[in-house]
Motif scaffolding. Structure first.
Motif, PDB file in Angstrom:
ATOM      1  N   LEU A 127       0.491  14.145   4.604  1.00  0.00           N
ATOM      2  CA  LEU A 127      -0.551  13.415   5.321  1.00  0.00           C
ATOM      3  C   LEU A 127      -0.041  13.039   6.703  1.00  0.00           C
ATOM      4  O   LEU A 127       1.127  12.688   6.870  1.00  0.00           O
ATOM      5  CB  LEU A 127      -0.965  12.157   4.561  1.00  0.00           C
ATOM      6  N   THR A 128      -0.922  13.110   7.696  1.00  0.00           N
ATOM      7  CA  THR A 128      -0.582  12.773   9.070  1.00  0.00           C
ATOM      8  C   THR A 128      -1.495  11.651   9.541  1.00  0.00           C
ATOM      9  O   THR A 128      -2.709  11.724   9.365  1.00  0.00           O
ATOM     10  CB  THR A 128      -0.755  13.996   9.991  1.00  0.00           C
TER      11      THR A 128
ATOM     12  N   GLU B  89      -0.186   3.079   4.525  1.00  0.00           N
ATOM     13  CA  GLU B  89       0.925   3.208   3.588  1.00  0.00           C
ATOM     14  C   GLU B  89       0.442   3.100   2.147  1.00  0.00           C
ATOM     15  O   GLU B  89      -0.647   2.597   1.882  1.00  0.00           O
ATOM     16  CB  GLU B  89       2.005   2.167   3.874  1.00  0.00           C
ATOM     17  N   VAL B  90       1.281   3.589   1.249  1.00  0.00           N
ATOM     18  CA  VAL B  90       1.021   3.460  -0.177  1.00  0.00           C
ATOM     19  C   VAL B  90       1.323   2.017  -0.569  1.00  0.00           C
ATOM     20  O   VAL B  90       2.317   1.441  -0.140  1.00  0.00           O
ATOM     21  CB  VAL B  90       1.911   4.432  -0.985  1.00  0.00           C
ATOM     22  N   VAL B  91       0.422   1.436  -1.361  1.00  0.00           N
ATOM     23  CA  VAL B  91       0.567   0.055  -1.806  1.00  0.00           C
ATOM     24  C   VAL B  91       0.445   0.027  -3.327  1.00  0.00           C
ATOM     25  O   VAL B  91      -0.380   0.733  -3.897  1.00  0.00           O
ATOM     26  CB  VAL B  91      -0.528  -0.839  -1.175  1.00  0.00           C
ATOM     27  N   ALA B  92       1.266  -0.791  -3.948  1.00  0.00           N
ATOM     28  CA  ALA B  92       1.208  -0.968  -5.399  1.00  0.00           C
ATOM     29  C   ALA B  92       0.610  -2.343  -5.686  1.00  0.00           C
ATOM     30  O   ALA B  92       1.328  -3.318  -5.874  1.00  0.00           O
ATOM     31  CB  ALA B  92       2.590  -0.834  -6.012  1.00  0.00           C
ATOM     32  N   PRO B  93      -0.736  -2.446  -5.708  1.00  0.00           N
ATOM     33  CA  PRO B  93      -1.353  -3.756  -5.916  1.00  0.00           C
ATOM     34  C   PRO B  93      -1.163  -4.229  -7.353  1.00  0.00           C
ATOM     35  O   PRO B  93      -0.930  -3.431  -8.262  1.00  0.00           O
ATOM     36  CB  PRO B  93      -2.826  -3.504  -5.609  1.00  0.00           C
ATOM     37  N   ASN B  94      -1.263  -5.510  -7.545  1.00  0.00           N
ATOM     38  CA  ASN B  94      -1.152  -6.082  -8.875  1.00  0.00           C
ATOM     39  C   ASN B  94      -2.528  -5.986  -9.544  1.00  0.00           C
ATOM     40  O   ASN B  94      -3.330  -6.906  -9.457  1.00  0.00           O
ATOM     41  CB  ASN B  94      -0.681  -7.537  -8.775  1.00  0.00           C
TER      42      ASN B  94
ATOM     43  N   PRO C 114      -4.873  -4.335 -13.101  1.00  0.00           N
ATOM     44  CA  PRO C 114      -4.725  -3.927 -14.498  1.00  0.00           C
ATOM     45  C   PRO C 114      -4.342  -2.454 -14.666  1.00  0.00           C
ATOM     46  O   PRO C 114      -3.582  -2.104 -15.561  1.00  0.00           O
ATOM     47  CB  PRO C 114      -6.100  -4.205 -15.106  1.00  0.00           C
ATOM     48  N   SER C 115      -4.852  -1.579 -13.789  1.00  0.00           N
ATOM     49  CA  SER C 115      -4.554  -0.154 -13.937  1.00  0.00           C
ATOM     50  C   SER C 115      -3.126   0.178 -13.515  1.00  0.00           C
ATOM     51  O   SER C 115      -2.551   1.156 -13.975  1.00  0.00           O
ATOM     52  CB  SER C 115      -5.525   0.692 -13.115  1.00  0.00           C
ATOM     53  N   GLY C 116      -2.563  -0.622 -12.611  1.00  0.00           N
ATOM     54  CA  GLY C 116      -1.224  -0.355 -12.122  1.00  0.00           C
ATOM     55  C   GLY C 116      -1.150   0.815 -11.164  1.00  0.00           C
ATOM     56  O   GLY C 116      -0.072   1.211 -10.753  1.00  0.00           O
ATOM     57  N   SER C 117      -2.291   1.393 -10.796  1.00  0.00           N
ATOM     58  CA  SER C 117      -2.318   2.553  -9.905  1.00  0.00           C
ATOM     59  C   SER C 117      -2.014   2.147  -8.470  1.00  0.00           C
ATOM     60  O   SER C 117      -2.448   1.096  -8.004  1.00  0.00           O
ATOM     61  CB  SER C 117      -3.685   3.225  -9.951  1.00  0.00           C
ATOM     62  N   LYS C 118      -1.272   3.004  -7.778  1.00  0.00           N
ATOM     63  CA  LYS C 118      -1.004   2.796  -6.358  1.00  0.00           C
ATOM     64  C   LYS C 118      -2.205   3.298  -5.560  1.00  0.00           C
ATOM     65  O   LYS C 118      -2.928   4.186  -6.001  1.00  0.00           O
ATOM     66  CB  LYS C 118       0.247   3.547  -5.934  1.00  0.00           C
ATOM     67  N   VAL C 119      -2.392   2.727  -4.392  1.00  0.00           N
ATOM     68  CA  VAL C 119      -3.466   3.129  -3.488  1.00  0.00           C
ATOM     69  C   VAL C 119      -2.875   3.417  -2.116  1.00  0.00           C
ATOM     70  O   VAL C 119      -1.745   3.044  -1.824  1.00  0.00           O
ATOM     71  CB  VAL C 119      -4.571   2.049  -3.394  1.00  0.00           C
ATOM     72  N   PHE C 120      -3.659   4.072  -1.259  1.00  0.00           N
ATOM     73  CA  PHE C 120      -3.234   4.400   0.097  1.00  0.00           C
ATOM     74  C   PHE C 120      -4.273   3.849   1.049  1.00  0.00           C
ATOM     75  O   PHE C 120      -5.471   4.104   0.894  1.00  0.00           O
ATOM     76  CB  PHE C 120      -3.126   5.917   0.243  1.00  0.00           C
ATOM     77  N   GLY C 121      -3.851   3.065   2.035  1.00  0.00           N
ATOM     78  CA  GLY C 121      -4.815   2.500   2.961  1.00  0.00           C
ATOM     79  C   GLY C 121      -4.154   1.880   4.172  1.00  0.00           C
ATOM     80  O   GLY C 121      -2.930   1.906   4.336  1.00  0.00           O
ATOM     81  N   ILE C 122      -4.990   1.305   5.026  1.00  0.00           N
ATOM     82  CA  ILE C 122      -4.524   0.636   6.242  1.00  0.00           C
ATOM     83  C   ILE C 122      -4.005  -0.748   5.863  1.00  0.00           C
ATOM     84  O   ILE C 122      -4.711  -1.525   5.233  1.00  0.00           O
ATOM     85  CB  ILE C 122      -5.649   0.507   7.276  1.00  0.00           C
TER      86      ILE C 122
END
Length: 86
Positions: free
Chosen positions: A45-46, A60-65, A67-75
C-alpha cells in the motif's frame, strides 16, 4: 480539481466504501490486516495525497480493543482540510 484527480478520488472512495459494504461478491476486494504490524502501513500500500501541501495524513494498522480482535487500517493523524484528500 482536474478531471484525472476527480477520477482518482472517485476510485479511491469506491474502494474505501466497498470495504464497508457488507459481504463480498465475486470480484470484490477484501483486505485483512490481522497479519500486519500495528502502527505501520501494510506492504503493497502507498500513502498519497491529492492537491496536497506536503502534509500527508498518517495511515496505519491499529489493533482496537474490540470483541472481534481484528486489526483495522485507517487515518490516525491528519493536518489537511479543504481540497486535500488522503
Amino acid at each position: 480539481m482536474n478531471a484525472n484527480a476527480c477520477l482518482w478520488v472517485k476510485g479511491l472512495l469506491m474502494m474505501v466504501f466497498s470495504l464497508f459494504a457488507g459481504p463480498a461478491a465475486a470480484g470484490d476486494l477484501l483486505m485483512n490486516f490481522d497479519g500486519d504490524s500495528p502502527q505501520k502501513v501494510p506492504p503493497g500500500l502507498t500513502i498519497a495525497e491529492t492537491d496536497g501541501q506536503g502534509k500527508t495524513a498518517r495511515w496505519e494498522v491499529v489493533a482496537p480493543n474490540t470483541p472481534s480482535g481484528s486489526k483495522v487500517f485507517g487515518i490516525t493523524a491528519n493536518q489537511n482540510s479543504g481540497r486535500t484528500y488522503n
